[in-house]
Design a protein around this motif. Structure first.
Motif, PDB file in Angstrom:
ATOM      1  N   LYS A  16       0.853  -1.177   0.000  1.00 51.89           N
ATOM      2  CA  LYS A  16       0.000   0.000   0.000  1.00 51.89           C
ATOM      3  C   LYS A  16       0.901   1.242   0.000  1.00 51.89           C
ATOM      4  CE  LYS A  16      -3.815  -2.405   0.262  1.00 51.89           C
ATOM      5  NZ  LYS A  16      -4.807  -2.425  -0.843  1.00 51.89           N
ATOM      6  N   ARG A  17       0.291   2.427  -0.063  1.00 51.89           N
ATOM      7  CA  ARG A  17       1.091   3.646  -0.178  1.00 51.89           C
ATOM      8  C   ARG A  17       1.997   3.861   1.027  1.00 51.89           C
ATOM      9  NH1 ARG A  17      -1.775   9.446  -0.254  1.00 51.89           N
ATOM     10  NH2 ARG A  17      -1.988   8.865   1.951  1.00 51.89           N
ATOM     11  N   ASP A  18       1.430   3.766   2.230  1.00 51.07           N
ATOM     12  CA  ASP A  18       2.199   4.072   3.438  1.00 51.07           C
ATOM     13  C   ASP A  18       2.721   2.835   4.155  1.00 51.07           C
ATOM     14  OD1 ASP A  18       1.717   6.832   3.105  1.00 51.07           O
ATOM     15  OD2 ASP A  18      -0.234   6.648   4.114  1.00 51.07           O
ATOM     16  N   ASN A  19       2.119   1.679   3.869  1.00 45.70           N
ATOM     17  CA  ASN A  19       2.489   0.449   4.569  1.00 45.70           C
ATOM     18  C   ASN A  19       2.639  -0.704   3.585  1.00 45.70           C
ATOM     19  OD1 ASN A  19       2.014   1.492   7.426  1.00 45.70           O
ATOM     20  ND2 ASN A  19      -0.037   1.753   6.562  1.00 45.70           N
ATOM     21  N   VAL A  20       3.400  -1.671   4.004  1.00 41.50           N
ATOM     22  CA  VAL A  20       3.461  -2.938   3.281  1.00 41.50           C
ATOM     23  C   VAL A  20       2.908  -4.016   4.207  1.00 41.50           C
ATOM     24  CG1 VAL A  20       4.922  -4.640   2.140  1.00 41.50           C
ATOM     25  CG2 VAL A  20       5.524  -2.217   2.013  1.00 41.50           C
TER      26      VAL A  20
END
Length: 500
Positions: free
Chosen positions: A204-208
Motif C-alpha cells: 500500500k502507499r504508506d504500509n506494506v
C-alpha cells in the motif's frame, strides 16, 4: 553446439540444442523446501540408489534418452545467455525478486544482489550472509523482506540453529533497507508463529502488508502450537520499518477439530498432506484476490480488507495432489494454476512410474462473480520429458509471461529444468520451450535444479539450487509481444496487472 539423437529427441518434438557442461563443482549445504517442518540448515543426504537404478540411468544416457551428467540441453527457441555460479553463499539457492535493473536471489545462507542491466553479463552487487532457511526474498521500494523458517538462536544474522522446542528460539520475517544496493542494512525482525516458510506482499502507499505462510505445528513447540489454521499478517510502515509488527492471524480453515477445517490427510485421504497452515499465497491486488496453496487444500479469497482476508472457495484433489505448493493467476483472473510438490521437492517424481498427473500443475477456471466465484478443475500439466531416478523433479515456482489473449507461463521443475508452457485451453496445456541440465549424479539421488524460473522484462531468470543464477532468452512468436512490457518491480507472489 550439437544435436542430441535417439528416442529422447523424438519425444521432445521441439528440436534440441545441447551444450556440454562441466562436472558438478559445488556441494549443496542446506536442505531445500520440503513438506517437513523446520528443515534446518544441515547438508542434504545424497540417497544411494540401487545398482540396477544406476545401471538404468547410465544406459539412458548412453542411448540419448536423457542428457549426460551435467550436460545442458534446450529447445531451439530458449537460449541460455549466462550462468553465475554460487560464490560466497554456498547454501541452497531459493526464490527471486526484481526491481529496476536489479535481481535479488535468496539463498539459505542469505541473499545476493545482481545488476542485470546487461542480461548477458549479470554483475554481483552485494552478497549478504544471514543464514536461515528458506530465505525467500521480496522487495518493495527501499525495503527487502526475508523469510526464516528454521529455528534459530536469535533474530540476528549471526544466529545458529536451535531446537524449536526451546522457547527462546526465533523464526519469522527479517527486513532490510536496500536504498544502497551495495550495502543492505538489517533494520527489523518480526517473530511469527511457526516461522515464515514463504511470504507474500500486499503493498500500500504508506504500509506494506506481509502475509506469512507457515505450517506443521507441534505441541512441543512453544511458538508453533496447534491448531495453526491461518496466516500471520505483518504491517510494515514504509517510513518506520523498525515498527513492523504482527497485526493479526486470520483463520482460513475454521473448524471444530484440533487442526481446524482443512484437509484431514491420512487416513481419511491417504497420500495427502494434512492442512495445518499454508505453504504459499499469490495475491492479485488489481482484483483484490488471492489464491492459497495450503498443503491439502487450494483456496481463493478476497483481500479487499488486507488485514482480514475472506475465503471465497476451497477445493481439494485427493486423488492426484499430495501437497498444494504455489499458485499463479492468469492475466484476467479467470484461471489459477496450482502446483503439487509431490515428495517435498526431494523426490524423483518425473518418471514413468509416477505418471503424468502426480507432481503436476492443476489448472482451475474461476467461474462466477464476486464472492460467489468457484474454482473448477480443468486439467493437469507436467513436463513431457522423463527424468532419471537420481534427479529430484516436481512442479515448482513459476510466473506468467504477459501475452494478451494467451495464457503462458514459465516454471521451474528442479532437475527437470525450466519449462515454458501454454494453458490458453485449460484442458489441453502444452509445452512450447524448455531448458535443463543432465543429472547431477548417476549413482545417488542428489538434490538440485531450478528452484524458481520467472519472466522479467524480456528475459527468463532461474535460480538453480546447485548451479547458480541462469539467464535465458525466449524467442518465439507466441511470446515475443511480452518483450514490450517492462515492470519497475516484480515479486511473483504479488502478481501485477501487466496490462494496466
Amino acid at each position: 553446439m550439437t544435436l542430441l539423437n535417439g528416442p529422447r529427441t523424438r519425444r521432445r518434438r521441439l528440436g534440441v540444442a545441447a551444450a556440454a557442461g562441466g562436472l558438478l563443482t559445488a556441494l549443496l549445504t542446506a536442505w531445500p523446501a520440503t513438506a517437513i517442518p523446520d528443515p534446518g540448515d544441515a547438508p542434504p543426504a545424497r540417497t544411494q540408489v540401487s545398482d540396477r537404478t544406476e545401471a538404468q540411468v547410465r544406459a539412458a544416457i548412453a542411448d540419448g534418452e536423457i542428457p549426460a551428467q551435467d550436460q545442458i540441453v534446450h529447445s531451439a527457441n530458449l537460449t541460455p545467455l549466462a550462468n553465475i555460479p554460487k560464490d560466497a553463499l554456498p547454501g541452497t539457492n531459493s526464490d527471486l525478486a526484481f526491481q529496476g535493473r536489479y535481481a535479488y536471489a535468496g539463498n539459505y545462507d542469505g541473499f545476493r544482489v545482481f545488476d542485470i542491466s546487461d542480461p548477458k553479463s549479470p554483475k554481483t552487487v552485494a552478497q549478504v550472509l544471514c543464514p536461515g532457511s528458506q530465505n525467500d526474498v521480496s522487495v518493495s521500494g527501499d525495503l527487502l523482506f526475508l523469510s526464516t523458517d528454521s529455528s534459530r538462536s536469535d533474530a540476528s544474522c549471526n544466529s545458529t540453529t536451535q531446537p524449536a522446542t526451546e522457547k527462546s528460539s526465533w523464526e519469522g520475517m527479517k527486513v532490510f533497507d536496500i536504498s544502497d544496493k551495495a550495502n543492505p542494512r538489517y533494520v527489523a525482525a518480526v517473530e511469527t508463529a511457526c516461522g515464515s516458510h514463504t511470504h507474500t506482499l500486499v503493498p500500500k502507499r504508506d504500509n506494506v502488508y506481509i502475509y506469512v505462510s507457515s505450517y506443521s505445528p507441534n505441541a512441543a513447540y512453544p511458538d508453533c502450537q496447534p491448531p495453526h489454521d491461518g496466516i500471520s499478517v505483518i504491517k510494515v510502515p514504509r517510513k518506520a520499518p523498525e515498527k513492523a509488527a504482527v497485526v493479526g492471524f486470520p483463520v482460513l480453515f475454521p473448524g471444530d477439530g484440533p487442526d481446524g477445517g482443512g484437509n484431514p490427510g491420512a487416513p481419511t485421504n491417504p497420500g495427502v498432506s494434512k492442512t495445518t497452515g499454508c505453504h504459499d499465497l499469490t495475491v492479485l491486488p488489481s482484483e483484490d484476490l488471492a489464491a492459497g496453496a495450503c498443503m491439502g487444500d487450494g483456496i481463493l479469497f478476497s483481500i479487499k480488507d488486507p488485514e482480514h482476508p475472506k475465503v471465497i472457495d476451497q477445493v481439494q484433489d485427493n486423488v492426484n495432489f499430495a501437497f498444494w505448493h504455489s499458485a499463479t493467476f492468469n492475466r484476467n483472473a479467470k484461471k489459477v494454476v496450482f502446483t503439487d510438490e509431490l515428495g517435498g521437492g526431494v523426490g524423483a517424481t518425473c518418471n514413468a512410474a509416477t505418471g503424468p498427473d502426480k507432481g503436476a500443475d492443476g489448472i482451475y477456471d474461476i467461474v462466477g462473480r464476486g464472492e460467489h466465484r468457484k474454482l473448477v478443475f480443468r486439467g493437469y500439466y507436467k513436463i513431457p520429458r522423463h527424468q532419471a531416478d537420481t534427479e529430484n523433479c516436481v512442479a515448482h515456482n513459476g510466473s506468467l509471461i504477459p501475452v494478451a489473449g494467451r495464457d503462458i507461463m514459465v516454471q521451474a521443475w528442479y532437475q527437470g529444468g525450466v519449462s515454458v508452457w501454454e494453458f490458453t485451453d485449460s484442458a489441453h496445456p502444452k509445452e512450447i520451450a524448455y531448458f535443463e541440465r543432465g543429472p547431477l549424479t548417476t549413482d545417488k539421488l542428489t538434490v538440485g535444479g531450478s528452484w524458481s524460473a520467472y519472466w522479467y522484462n524480456g528475459y527468463i531468470y532461474s535460480n538453480d539450487i546447485a548451479k547458480g543464477f541462469d539467464v535465458l532468452k525466449l524467442t518465439d512468436r507466441r511470446t515475443d509481444p511480452a518483450r514490450r512490457i517492462h515492470l519497475r518491480e516484480l515479486n511473483v507472489q504479488t502478481q501485477p496487472d501487466y496490462f494496466d
